[in-house]
Design an enzyme around this catalytic site. Structure first.
Site, PDB file in Angstrom:
ATOM      1  N   CYS A 131       0.826  -1.209   0.000  1.00 48.92           N
ATOM      2  CA  CYS A 131       0.000   0.000   0.000  1.00 48.92           C
ATOM      3  C   CYS A 131       0.859   1.257   0.000  1.00 48.92           C
ATOM      4  CB  CYS A 131      -0.928  -0.010   1.208  1.00 48.92           C
ATOM      5  SG  CYS A 131      -1.953   1.458   1.336  1.00 48.92           S
ATOM      6  N   CYS A 134      -0.384   4.113   2.198  1.00 50.88           N
ATOM      7  CA  CYS A 134      -0.126   3.913   3.626  1.00 50.88           C
ATOM      8  C   CYS A 134       1.341   4.176   3.961  1.00 50.88           C
ATOM      9  CB  CYS A 134      -0.430   2.473   4.051  1.00 50.88           C
ATOM     10  SG  CYS A 134      -1.930   1.791   3.363  1.00 50.88           S
ATOM     11  N   ASP A 135       2.249   3.683   3.137  1.00 57.35           N
ATOM     12  CA  ASP A 135       3.645   3.597   3.562  1.00 57.35           C
ATOM     13  C   ASP A 135       4.623   4.444   2.755  1.00 57.35           C
ATOM     14  OD1 ASP A 135       2.860   1.782   5.516  1.00 57.35           O
ATOM     15  OD2 ASP A 135       3.018   0.093   4.141  1.00 57.35           O
TER      16      ASP A 135
END
Ligand code: NAP
Length: 307
Positions: A131, A134-135
């Site tokens: 993701c 997300c990261d």
């Protein structure tokens, strides 16, 4: 007989449980094969509202669960292995234990497809991710690798150039499933290098607990080499966890639940929440939002039926 059974204990299911429990529905949450869902595989989550310092994914989903338990939601170990949604009450087989429920929320999520490399699972959350939203932020000025040749890979590679110094896009063929517009955008991005006809043999270094590089093999020339990377993003698709409902709940060709507006499915009394229906946003906050919607719809459905 339950008023409401929620299948799945990620953000979507646990948030649905908070709302349903506060509405006195006494919901039962079936935890599933991966309790906590995809958040349990991440480390720091910095984009869930309300946590200015960020919060660890597993802590976040556990907190949502505790919040639901405070209001009386029950949690049951195990996964649904069989379902009969042909009539009400619906019947679910939880690993040999049949239960009945008036309404159902399917929040069983979608699992990221992984490459199956020897060290991949050990490094998830420590440099290996599925993701970018997300990261990506953790890889400012770092070297990033993205694997895949579909729209997800193009989108993630483009997004990651906002952070990374360089992004290598590794794809096993030289033809792409990605749409032309997404592919062209990636091709025109000066920070992205295409590494084609190439498979990843492994990612390391698990002994250091972080990603330092990957071993690649060109399928045409046979050349094998190691490339330094700090962030390794796998974007080869997701698998919605709907197999157990197949033939009963309407899904698209890939198995994603088809929404009949709001959180409704094709079966009255069965609702959906989270990634099981969502191939676009896939965020903790959107899954939680859908969990809220599904619980409110279940509550209204039961009320209209006089329960
Ligand atoms: P996808 O289109 O199925 O593409 C998956 C890619 O991963 C393919 O290039 C495939 O290679 C590769 N792959 C699969 N298994 C692999 C393995 N074991 N090793 C190496 N490579 C592997 O999946 P997606 O990109 O996640 O897209 C899914 C759907 O969502 C599509 O309909 C897409 O259009 C849509 N989507 C849309 C957007 C957007 O419009 N913004 C963004 C993301 C996704 P091969 O080609 O060789 O099979």
């Amino acid at each position: 007989m339950f008023n409401l059974v929620i299948v799945g204990s990620g953000c979507a299911g646990n948030t649905a449980a908070i709302y349903a429990a506060r509405a006195n529905l006494k919901p039962l949450v079936v935890k599933g094969h991966h309790p906590g869902g995809q958040l349990s595989l991440t480390t720091l989550v910095e984009n869930f509202p309300g946590f200015p310092e960020g919060i660890n994914g597993p802590d976040l989903v556990e907190n949502i669960k505790k919040q639901a338990q405070t209001f009386g939601a029950e949690f049951k170990e195990g996964a649904v292995v069989e379902a009969d949604l042909s009539k009400r009450p619906f019947r679910l087989n939880i690993e040999g234990d049949w239960i009945e429920t008036r309404t159902l929320i399917i929040a069983s999520g979608a699992s990221a497809r992984w490459l199956g490399l020897p060290n991949e699972q050990n490094l998830i959350g420590h440099g290996v991710s599925s993701c970018a939203t997300c990261d990506g932020f953790f890889y400012r000025d770092k070297k990033i690798m993205v694997v895949g040749g579909g729209d997800s890979a193009m989108e993630e590679a483009n997004f990651l150039t906002r952070f990374g110094r360089e992004v290598a896009l590794v794809h096993r063929r030289d033809q792409f499933r990605a749409s032309k517009i997404m592919l062209d955008r990636a091709r025109n991005n000066p920070k992205i290098t295409f590494v084609l006809n190439t498979v990843v043999e492994d990612v390391f270094d698990a002994s250091k607990g972080l990603v330092t590089g990957a071993r690649l093999r060109n399928g045409v020339t046979g050349k094998v080499w190691e490339q330094e990377v700090d962030g390794f993003f796998v974007a080869i698709g997701h698998i919605p966890n709907t197999a157990v409902f197949r033939g009963q709940i309407e899904t698209d060709a890939d198995g994603y639940v088809i929404s009949k507006s709001g959180a409704r499915t094709n079966i009255p009394g069965v609702f959906h929440a989270g990634d099981v229906q969502d191939r676009v946003y896939r965020q903790a906050v959107t899954a939680s939002g859908m969990g809220c919607m599904a619980a409110m719809e279940a509550e209204r459905f039961l009320e209209a039926e006089g329960h």
